[in-house]
Enzyme design. Structure first.
Site, PDB file in Angstrom:
ATOM      1  N   LYS A  11      56.669  18.355  22.276  1.00  0.00           N
ATOM      2  CA  LYS A  11      55.852  17.254  22.827  1.00  0.00           C
ATOM      3  C   LYS A  11      56.660  15.967  22.866  1.00  0.00           C
ATOM      4  O   LYS A  11      57.664  15.806  22.157  1.00  0.00           O
ATOM      5  CB  LYS A  11      54.577  17.025  21.998  1.00  0.00           C
ATOM      6  CG  LYS A  11      54.797  16.664  20.508  1.00  0.00           C
ATOM      7  CD  LYS A  11      55.029  15.198  20.213  1.00  0.00           C
ATOM      8  CE  LYS A  11      55.197  14.906  18.730  1.00  0.00           C
ATOM      9  NZ  LYS A  11      55.879  13.684  18.380  1.00  0.00           N
ATOM     10  N   ASP A 137      50.581  16.767  13.521  1.00  0.00           N
ATOM     11  CA  ASP A 137      50.917  17.089  14.912  1.00  0.00           C
ATOM     12  C   ASP A 137      50.491  18.498  15.323  1.00  0.00           C
ATOM     13  O   ASP A 137      50.630  18.863  16.484  1.00  0.00           O
ATOM     14  CB  ASP A 137      52.442  16.980  15.124  1.00  0.00           C
ATOM     15  CG  ASP A 137      52.882  15.543  15.342  1.00  0.00           C
ATOM     16  OD1 ASP A 137      52.038  14.703  15.701  1.00  0.00           O
ATOM     17  OD2 ASP A 137      54.086  15.268  15.156  1.00  0.00           O
TER      18      ASP A 137
HETATM   19  O1  C5P Z   1      51.072  15.206   8.666  1.00  0.00           O
HETATM   20  P1  C5P Z   1      52.531  15.365   8.396  1.00  0.00           P
HETATM   21  O2  C5P Z   1      52.814  16.360   7.311  1.00  0.00           O
HETATM   22  O3  C5P Z   1      53.324  15.624   9.620  1.00  0.00           O
HETATM   23  O4  C5P Z   1      53.013  13.958   7.861  1.00  0.00           O
HETATM   24  C1  C5P Z   1      54.246  13.770   7.208  1.00  0.00           C
HETATM   25  C2  C5P Z   1      54.266  12.384   6.581  1.00  0.00           C
HETATM   26  O5  C5P Z   1      54.284  11.390   7.597  1.00  0.00           O
HETATM   27  C3  C5P Z   1      53.040  12.058   5.746  1.00  0.00           C
HETATM   28  O6  C5P Z   1      53.203  12.476   4.420  1.00  0.00           O
HETATM   29  C4  C5P Z   1      52.965  10.549   5.859  1.00  0.00           C
HETATM   30  O7  C5P Z   1      53.866   9.961   4.962  1.00  0.00           O
HETATM   31  C5  C5P Z   1      53.478  10.282   7.250  1.00  0.00           C
HETATM   32  N1  C5P Z   1      52.399  10.123   8.257  1.00  0.00           N
HETATM   33  C6  C5P Z   1      51.614   8.969   8.235  1.00  0.00           C
HETATM   34  N2  C5P Z   1      50.628   8.824   9.167  1.00  0.00           N
HETATM   35  C7  C5P Z   1      50.413   9.749  10.115  1.00  0.00           C
HETATM   36  C8  C5P Z   1      51.218  10.914  10.163  1.00  0.00           C
HETATM   37  C9  C5P Z   1      52.200  11.066   9.209  1.00  0.00           C
HETATM   38  O8  C5P Z   1      51.786   8.105   7.385  1.00  0.00           O
HETATM   39  N3  C5P Z   1      49.472   9.554  11.028  1.00  0.00           N
END
Ligand code: C5P
Length: 285
Positions: A11, A137
């Site tokens: 994406k 995502d």
């Molecule tokens: O959801 P995901 O595991 O991809 O997120 C990885 C890290 O990115 C989270 O632990 C957080 O620190 C940060 N994040 C965030 N806000 C989001 C998506 C991700 O702060 N909307």
């Protein structure tokens, strides 16, 4: 069904506005996702051993429990008491930790694939709920949508009725970036802007490429550049190639530009390949 092979697309984020930080540590976003035809291919074959085995020739892809694909399969096994195992083969084309969500896409593909291979009969709603547990995502890739608006932490998906098929040139520098470090380095004071997602949506709906190009936006850019200032060179180099709209995708470091045609994208790919190893020409999927 014993086995199945699926494409797992990448994406781009054409717009990414960070609204605020939440009590759970995540950030609320407003983002436009575009699915592109840069794809991995993931094959599934159920086995009776109960084990989850991953095969992938790419040296940076973990083959064990750290892989989101493994986590997705394990989550289904645990949640639904599945005794079967699965052999998963990943043919990797999407660069790792680039802002193109290859790992999240692979996890979504695993939920979709095993729903069939293990005959689980799960609804989209249930798959989305499970996907959100794996990563912000992941849910986007569970919808069969080329375009979507993402809110919440990016996990609340509204598919969009945009017909535009865009061409992109994408440069992925060698420097890896992880969302956690980019969000941690983010200065929320710098994100108070008046960018309106609806203006970009309108030009995408109209298929007005030049206007859309001027409206690309990513609040994470300052944070990405504070971590690795050298990445500005990549952006500037693309701009110098007469690409009207250039932006980082997600938490970077992938930089992409909108271009008018496949020919232009391929031409730029050749040109930029002299400076960067990973350059892709990709279209909306
Ligand atoms: O959801 P995901 O595991 O991809 O997120 C990885 C890290 O990115 C989270 O632990 C957080 O620190 C940060 N994040 C965030 N806000 C989001 C998506 C991700 O702060 N909307």
């Amino acid at each position: 069904m014993q086995s199945l092979t699926l494409k797992s697309p990448a994406k781009l984020n054409l717009f990414l506005k960070v609204l605020n930080k939440r009590p759970d540590g995540y950030h609320n976003l407003e983002t436009i996702f575009e699915r592109i035809d840069l794809c991995d291919v993931v094959g599934f074959r159920s086995n009776r051993s109960g084990r989850i085995r991953i095969a992938c020739a790419h040296p940076e892809v973990p083959l064990g429990p750290k892989n989101l694909v493994y986590k997705a399969a394990q989550l289904l096994q645990k949640e639904f008491g599945i005794r079967e195992g699965v052999d998963i083969k990943i043919a990797k084309r999407i660069p790792v930790a680039a802002g193109l969500a290859g790992g999240s896409s692979n996890a979504a593909t695993t939920l979709l694939g095993l729903n069939q291979v293990w005959g689980l009969g799960l609804s989209r709603q249930k798959l989305v709920e499970l996907g959100a547990r794996l990563g912000s995502d992941v849910p986007f890739f569970l919808y069969d949508a080329s375009w979507a608006l993402g809110t919440g932490r990016g996990d609340q998906i509204k598919p969009l009725d945009i017909r535009a098929k865009l061409w992109h040139i994408i440069v992925v520098p060698r420097r890896k970036m992880y969302s956690r470090e980019v969000f941690t380095a983010l200065n929320l004071e710098l994100t108070k802007n008046n960018h309106d997602v609806n203006i970009l949506l309108r030009s995408l709906r109209k298929g007005s490429l030049e206007k859309a190009a001027r409206l690309l936006f990513n609040d994470l850019e300052t944070s990405i550049l504070s971590i690795c200032p050298k990445l500005l060179t990549v952006k500037k180099r693309l701009q110098a190639c007469d690409v009207p709209g250039v932006a980082f995708s997600g938490s970077g470091p992938a930089v992409y530009g909108l271009v008018a045609s496949q020919e232009k994208a391929r031409h730029l790919q050749k040109k930029l390949n002299r400076f960067y190893k990973q350059v892709f020409a990709a279209a909306t999927l």
